[in-house]
Each structure stands twice: as C-alpha cells, then as structure tokens.
Enzyme design. Structure first.
Site, short mmCIF file in Angstrom:
data_model
loop_
_atom_site.label_atom_id
_atom_site.label_comp_id
_atom_site.label_asym_id
_atom_site.label_seq_id
_atom_site.Cartn_x
_atom_site.Cartn_y
_atom_site.Cartn_z
N LYS A 13 0.93 -1.20 -0.11
CA LYS A 13 0.06 0.04 -0.01
C LYS A 13 0.93 1.34 0.07
O LYS A 13 0.57 2.06 -0.88
CB LYS A 13 -0.98 0.23 1.19
CG LYS A 13 -1.85 -1.31 1.49
CD LYS A 13 -2.73 -0.98 2.74
CE LYS A 13 -1.89 -1.09 3.96
NZ LYS A 13 -1.19 -2.07 4.45
N ARG A 88 -9.10 1.02 9.45
CA ARG A 88 -8.80 -0.35 9.80
C ARG A 88 -9.67 -1.10 10.54
O ARG A 88 -9.53 -2.47 11.00
CB ARG A 88 -7.31 -0.39 10.59
CG ARG A 88 -6.14 -0.56 9.92
CD ARG A 88 -5.08 -0.38 10.66
NE ARG A 88 -3.99 -1.18 10.57
CZ ARG A 88 -2.74 -0.45 9.61
NH1 ARG A 88 -2.97 0.47 9.50
NH2 ARG A 88 -1.72 -1.49 9.63
N ARG A 127 11.98 -5.86 4.52
CA ARG A 127 11.85 -4.58 4.11
C ARG A 127 12.98 -3.71 5.18
O ARG A 127 13.05 -3.94 6.20
CB ARG A 127 10.32 -3.94 4.56
CG ARG A 127 10.27 -2.44 4.56
CD ARG A 127 8.85 -1.94 4.66
NE ARG A 127 8.22 -2.47 5.98
CZ ARG A 127 6.82 -2.44 5.72
NH1 ARG A 127 6.19 -1.76 5.13
NH2 ARG A 127 6.38 -2.98 6.95
N ARG A 159 12.22 -1.52 10.57
CA ARG A 159 11.31 -1.11 11.61
C ARG A 159 11.23 -2.12 12.78
O ARG A 159 11.35 -3.35 12.42
CB ARG A 159 9.63 -0.97 10.93
CG ARG A 159 9.40 0.26 10.23
CD ARG A 159 8.30 0.33 9.38
NE ARG A 159 6.98 -0.43 10.15
CZ ARG A 159 5.87 -0.58 9.37
NH1 ARG A 159 5.78 0.20 8.19
NH2 ARG A 159 4.78 -1.07 9.98
N ARG A 170 0.25 -9.26 13.15
CA ARG A 170 -0.20 -8.11 12.40
C ARG A 170 -1.43 -8.86 11.35
O ARG A 170 -2.33 -8.17 11.06
CB ARG A 170 0.84 -7.43 11.81
CG ARG A 170 1.27 -6.30 12.55
CD ARG A 170 2.52 -5.88 12.22
NE ARG A 170 2.74 -5.14 11.11
CZ ARG A 170 3.68 -4.87 10.29
NH1 ARG A 170 4.86 -5.22 10.85
NH2 ARG A 170 3.66 -3.78 9.42
#
Ligand code: AP5
Length: 213
Positions: A13, A88, A127, A159, A170
C-alpha cells in the site's frame, strides 16, 4: 480525490500510495507514519501508541483518530489525499464517513490490495527503510544500489515491528479487524481489488485502472 488504500500489512500500500501521491499531486497520509512520528517525538499519543505498535496490534481508535484529525487540518489536504492504513475497522470507517460528510466530500474509491500470508511475511521481514528520506527497499525485491545503504547515502534500518513473528500477529489482527471492511465498502460500491502479489509495475497499472488515471 479521496482515496483509501486497504489491505494486509506488507501488501504494498505504501509503495503504491507514495507513487500515486506524486502522480496526482495530493498528499499520502499513512496513519502508521503519523503514529511512528508521534512515537519518535515522544508526544502523549505517541507514548500511548508505542506498546500497541510494537506488539503488532491496533492502536486504540481514539488515539489514531486524534492524530489523523490533526493531519487533516493541514492545508495540503484541500485537493484530497491517499489514505494508507486507515480505516482499519468498521468504527474507523464510520468515523471517516462522518468526517467526510462534515467537509462535504465523499470517498472516491477504496483500493483493496489482496495478498497471501506467506508473501507478506517475506515482504515485511525483508523491508528496510531510510530514516532520512523515508525511501522503502526490500532486500531481494527492491535492493538499494549499495548493500545496507539508502541511495541517498544513509544507513538503512528495519522497523521494530518488521520481524516475521510480529508480521504474523499483524496479519491475524488484519483478518479479524480489517477484512470486514471489504464487505463494508463492497456494499457501498466503492471497492476495487488489485492483485498485490504481482510486481510493483503491474500493481501500479492495476491501481491506475481502478482510479481512472
Ligand atoms: P502501518 O505502518 O500502517 O503498517 P501496515 O499496514 O502493517 O503496512 P505496512 O507499512 O507494513 O505495509 P505496506 O502495505 O505499506 O507495504 P510496503 O509498500 O511498505 O501500521 C503499523 C502499526 O501502526 C500497526 O500495526 C498499528 O499498531 C498502527 N496503526 C497504523 N494505522 C492504524 C490504524 N488506522 N488504527 C490502529 N492502529 C494503526 O511494502 C512492503 C515491502 O514489500 C517493502 O519492502 C516493498 O519494497 C516491498 N514491495 C512492495 N510492493 C511490492 C511488489 N509489488 N512486489 C514485491 N515487493 C514489493
């Protein structure tokens, strides 16, 4: 143009929202970025949000909404925005509908990025981000020119919530809390699905088609 990018963590996204925001000249508003910035600045909402973010669960709606309303009050949102990672859950979707109604706006489109769990765990754990220019890389899919360094020269970081364990939490939270929004927006004739497992350029093509640009 008011767009919502909906989908699992790591579905791409942010990658697509950053591109579309430049293309359309409208801001990319990611509640994850707003909350991370609040955490970094150690503001009241940031201190309250950190424990939820590190655990991979949703930050309470009241905190998220306060941070978002503050961002919406900035002038650059007048022409619209790409909203990434919000809403969300159904409570947040209703809150967004009320905020839009007050401004006399309607949602243009909700783009739904669909992706399987194994692919998103690989994307999240690979990532790396640049703390300086916020560029986003992937160790194998979108590597930087020099290993470990952003193309701007800064050392890349991972992160805190980008471990494979937290990615799975998640994903569970996403399935329980966020997936009901697929039906919510389908019923309102706003949803367009893209196949997020395709390469970045192909996903871009699908997003363009869905948005009509
Ligand atoms: P947030 O920051 O919103 O994280 P997320 O939704 O989990 O999404 P990500 O940023 O992980 O993924 P993305 O879809 O943007 O993927 P990206 O483009 O980077 O939220 C973090 C936390 O904040 C939440 O857990 C929660 O605690 C809190 N929070 C945020 N919003 C909230 C809300 N509204 N309410 C309550 N709490 C909230 O891509 C991922 C990787 O894949 C990158 O390395 C990229 O290079 C690569 N990639 C992208 N596209 C492709 C492709 N097509 N092919 C191959 N690789 C690709």
């Amino acid at each position: 143009m008011q767009l919502v990018f909906l989908g699992a963590p790591g579905a791409g996204k942010g990658t697509q929202a950053r591109w579309l925001s430049k293309e359309k000249g409208i801001p990319h508003i990611a509640t994850g970025d707003l909350l991370r910035s609040a955490v970094q600045k150690k503001t009241g909402p940031g201190l309250a949000a950190a424990q939820y973010m590190n655990a991979g669960t949703l930050v309470p709606d009241s905190i998220t909404l306060d941070v978002l309303k503050e961002r919406f009050a900035e002038q650059d949102t007048e022409k619209g925005y790409v909203l990434d990672g919000f809403p969300r859950n159904v409570t947040q979707a209703e809150a967004l509908a009320s905020m839009l109604q007050i401004s006399g706006w309607t949602l243009t489109r909700v783009i739904y990025f669909s992706l399987d769990e194994e692919t998103l765990v690989k994307r999240i754990s690979g990532r790396r981000i640049c703390p300086q220019c916020q560029a986003v890389y992937h160790l194998s899919e979108r590597p930087p020119r020099q290993e470990g360094r952003c193309d701007c020269g800064t050392l890349l970081i991972q992160r805190e919530d980008d471990t494979s364990e937290t990615a799975r939490v998640r994903f569970q939270v996403y399935q329980q809390e966020t997936v009901p929004l697929v039906q919510y927006y389908t019923e309102r004739h706003l949803l367009s699905a893209v196949n997020a497992s395709a390469g970045v350029e192909e996903v871009m093509r699908q997003v363009k088609q869905a948005v009509g640009c």
